[in-house]
Design a protein around this motif. Structure first.
Motif, PDB file in Angstrom:
ATOM      1  N   GLY A 162       7.036  -5.474   3.085  1.00 52.68           N
ATOM      2  CA  GLY A 162       6.874  -4.197   3.783  1.00 52.68           C
ATOM      3  C   GLY A 162       8.240  -3.589   4.053  1.00 52.68           C
ATOM      4  O   GLY A 162       8.641  -3.371   5.190  1.00 52.68           O
ATOM      5  N   THR A 192       5.413  -6.025   9.483  1.00 54.73           N
ATOM      6  CA  THR A 192       4.310  -5.857   8.529  1.00 54.73           C
ATOM      7  C   THR A 192       3.053  -6.591   8.984  1.00 54.73           C
ATOM      8  O   THR A 192       1.948  -6.046   8.928  1.00 54.73           O
ATOM      9  CB  THR A 192       4.735  -6.323   7.120  1.00 54.73           C
ATOM     10  N   ASP A 202       6.391  -2.753  -0.869  1.00 59.65           N
ATOM     11  CA  ASP A 202       5.620  -2.001   0.109  1.00 59.65           C
ATOM     12  C   ASP A 202       4.388  -1.460  -0.604  1.00 59.65           C
ATOM     13  O   ASP A 202       4.469  -1.101  -1.785  1.00 59.65           O
ATOM     14  CB  ASP A 202       6.446  -0.847   0.691  1.00 59.65           C
TER      15      ASP A 202
END
Length: 210
Positions: free
Chosen positions: A50, A118, A72
């Motif tokens: 992320g 994340t 991501d």
């Protein structure tokens, strides 16, 4: 998240602002200091789960780390991190659009995985958050080498909750110092930062027969 990163991408195009750094600059310093203190080799393979605007990877590259990958699930985030990478002249940073809950086959064998928020974002998903957290742990086990390090920074989970979440397959190495606050006479941390190590796989009966 796509809409948020599209706004940040536009802002970066307009005025060169890379956008928000989750948990602030100190969270990046904390991670880099830990890697340096433990003399983690500069050619270790690092995955930023992320990656967002990719600023953590840029700071790692500036500290000498050479084998860096950011993923991501938001294409806009990867676009933004690509622009940041270009601006900083860090062409060796690899960036990919990937859903960590369904990682591609080539996403494996990392020495170090880093998560700054994340798991927090996944935990807030109203659609089967518990199942997605379990899948996160399975994904982490598939991409991180045995005895590899996992550094997580969270504002949603306490140390005890994270220990429970990653209890199977991982062992805690260290809790990193984070800012403290005092409320109602009790002291606590607004952010939890932990370092785990993936346990070695136990040999199976078939291995012993060999």
């Amino acid at each position: 998240w796509d809409a948020a990163y599209e706004r940040e991408l536009q802002t970066f195009e307009d005025i060169g602002d890379t956008g928000e750094i989750w948990f602030g600059e100190e969270s990046m310093v904390r991670i880099i200091r830990w890697l340096e203190r433990h003399k983690v080799p500069l050619d270790s393979s690092v995955l930023d789960i992320g990656t967002g605007n990719g600023v953590l990877l840029v700071e790692l590259a500036k500290s000498g780390y050479m084998n860096l990958t950011g993923i991501d699930y938001s294409p806009s985030a990867i676009q933004l991190s690509e622009r940041v990478r270009e601006k900083e002249g860090m062409s060796n940073i690899k960036l990919k659009v990937e859903d960590f809950l369904a990682p591609s086959a080539e996403l494996s064998g990392f020495d170090i995985c880093i998560d700054k928020g994340t798991l927090d974002a996944i935990s807030l998903d109203p659609d089967d958050a518990v199942g997605k957290r379990k899948q996160y742990v399975r994904s982490l086990s598939s991409v991180l080498k045995p005895e590899g390090f996992f550094l997580i920074t969270s504002c949603n989970w306490t140390k005890e909750e994270l220990l429970s979440e990653f209890g199977e397959g991982f062992e805690i190495l260290e809790e990193l110092p984070t800012p403290k606050f005092c409320f109602g006479g009790r002291i606590g941390n607004s952010v939890t930062a932990l370092v785990f190590q993936r346990k070695k796989a136990k040999p199976s009966i078939l291995d012993k027969l060999d």
